[in-house]
Enzyme design. Structure first.
Site, mmCIF file in Angstrom:
data_model
loop_
_atom_site.group_PDB
_atom_site.id
_atom_site.type_symbol
_atom_site.label_atom_id
_atom_site.label_comp_id
_atom_site.label_asym_id
_atom_site.label_seq_id
_atom_site.Cartn_x
_atom_site.Cartn_y
_atom_site.Cartn_z
ATOM 1 N N HIS A 53 0.824 -1.208 0.000
ATOM 2 C CA HIS A 53 0.000 0.000 0.000
ATOM 3 C C HIS A 53 0.859 1.259 0.000
ATOM 4 O O HIS A 53 0.457 2.289 -0.560
ATOM 5 C CB HIS A 53 -0.962 -0.005 1.182
ATOM 6 C CG HIS A 53 -2.129 -0.914 0.985
ATOM 7 N ND1 HIS A 53 -2.936 -1.341 2.019
ATOM 8 C CD2 HIS A 53 -2.626 -1.500 -0.143
ATOM 9 C CE1 HIS A 53 -3.877 -2.146 1.530
ATOM 10 N NE2 HIS A 53 -3.698 -2.247 0.233
ATOM 11 N N HIS B 214 -4.578 -6.190 -10.676
ATOM 12 C CA HIS B 214 -3.336 -5.539 -10.277
ATOM 13 C C HIS B 214 -2.222 -5.785 -11.294
ATOM 14 O O HIS B 214 -1.476 -4.859 -11.633
ATOM 15 C CB HIS B 214 -2.868 -6.056 -8.917
ATOM 16 C CG HIS B 214 -3.604 -5.485 -7.747
ATOM 17 N ND1 HIS B 214 -3.416 -4.198 -7.301
ATOM 18 C CD2 HIS B 214 -4.522 -6.032 -6.914
ATOM 19 C CE1 HIS B 214 -4.177 -3.970 -6.249
ATOM 20 N NE2 HIS B 214 -4.866 -5.070 -5.992
#
Length: 405
Positions: A252, A387
């Site tokens: 993140h 992703h």
């Protein structure tokens, strides 16, 4: 393993995205509606009935991007099929939310998640950019829903979760839903040109990566209470929780680095706010992620760091490597610093060797510290390789803008 390809070649990355897409298309298409969400390594569907909002919306993204890059009409058909399911199956008939989980077309879990609705917003934006004009008004509709139900002007951030009928708003607050809202809002701005979406993306980025980080040692902690004070113990006994893991998340940090670099570029000449902090913050987050999260013995970025920044979960997750490679390319292009290209090559070499399934396609989901697969589930609910293919497309844009030098 054969000689590594040239990861600074747009053609190589597009071919890899195409190879990944072939794992899902056409086997993911359910003629009865929507797409299958649960795949073994060889592509076998192991649960045909369940549908998760995150997978349903991410399939819209993957088909939209594949169609835009490869112009295969079959991908446009897949996009329409995926979009219809989000709209007709997940969406409440009255427009008052989106079901988190369906089973056999029936609502199994109707909980309202800001995280899920951020992906609804992302899906509609990308469908519109791929040419499906019917999705265009749904962008504002979804933004308005989130505005009404989750946004707190006082906090400058979205709340996280509510009951199906919205009567109970959870006390939990999280950065993850806000991070993906920042991503979706940037896509909404790309699709519509409406400045309000980019302004909201900026507010979220500022409040998470500066204000909230200031309460958490200068870094992005995942979990907070109702007053947006850090909750250092939330899920400490469930550190591998899929959407709310305990600990700092290097993946993140790098995902935020990517979003901040994108926001800086998109905000030039449009946003009135100060953009000067975006790049230094992106560089700091990326640097901490790779310096503290990289496994010096077995390679790869680890999943979680404890509050003291020691690695507390050595598992390797596919998305962490992919997002970090995209962030490295963006930072390399933006700064001209060779160390970012070094990290880019290191991340790709590791991922190509350990994560990419060169036989069947797509990436394995999770490996242990020594890079062994934990199961034969390649793509359970939530994955769909959004992703990995998204990272490829992000990097191709960097390379096409001159980042190959």
């Amino acid at each position: 393993m054969n000689k590594l390809p040239n990861f600074r070649s747009a053609a190589v990355l597009l071919d890899h995205a195409r190879h990944t897409m072939r794992f899902y298309h056409p086997r993911a298409i359910d003629p009865a509606g929507g797409l299958y969400h649960y795949f073994k390594d060889d592509g076998t569907v192991y649960d045909a009935g369940h549908r998760h909002l995150v997978s349903s919306t991410r399939f819209v993204f993957t088909y939209a991007m594949a169609y835009r890059h490869f112009q295969d009409p079959a991908y446009l058909d897949g996009l329409r099929h995926a979009l219809r399911f989000v709209r007709e199956a997940h969406r409440d008939p009255g427009g008052n939310g989106y079901a988190w989980m369906l089973d056999g077309g029936k609502v199994e879990d109707g909980t309202q998640h800001a995280y899920g609705q951020a992906f609804v917003l992302l899906a509609y934006a990308h469908a519109a950019m791929a040419g499906l004009d019917e999705a265009r008004p749904w962008i504002a509709e979804t933004f308005d829903l989130m505005e009404q139900r989750f946004w707190s002007a006082a906090d400058g951030l979205y709340a996280d979760e509510a009951s199906q009928d919205w009567s109970v708003l959870s006390a939990y607050r999280g950065q993850n839903a806000n991070m993906h809202a920042c991503e979706a809002l940037q896509a909404a701005w790309q699709a519509t040109g409406e400045r309000r979406y980019l302004e909201r993306a900026y507010v979220i980025a500022d409040n998470i990566t500066r204000r909230q980080a200031g309460r958490c040692g200068g870094l992005v902690w995942e979990h907070y209470d109702t007053q947006w004070q850090p909750d250092w113990r939330f899920n400490i006994d469930d550190p591998e929780n899929l959407f709310r893991p305990w600990g700092y998340q290097p993946g993140h940090f790098t995902e935020w680095a990517k979003l901040l670099v994108q926001l800086e570029a998109r905000g030039q000449g449009i946003l009135d706010q100060d953009l000067g902090w975006l790049l230094p913050t992106a560089e700091k987050l990326f640097t901490v992620a790779v310096e503290k999260g990289w496994d010096q013995e077995y390679g790869g970025l680890c999943y979680s760091l404890a509050p003291d920044l020691a690695i507390c979960d050595f598992h390797k997750y596919f998305w962490v490597q992919a997002e970090s490679a995209a962030a490295a390319a963006m930072l390399a292009q933006r700064t001209g610093k060779p160390e970012y290209w070094d990290w880019y090559e290191r991340l790709w070499a590791y991922s190509w060797t350990h994560f990419v399934d060169h036989e069947h396609g797509a990436w394995f989901r999770i490996l242990d510290r020594e890079n062994r697969k934990l199961s034969d589930e390649k793509s359970p609910a939530g994955k769909v390789d959004y992703h990995t293919m998204g990272a490829c497309y992000d990097i191709v844009k960097v390379l096409e803008e001159g980042g190959h030098a």
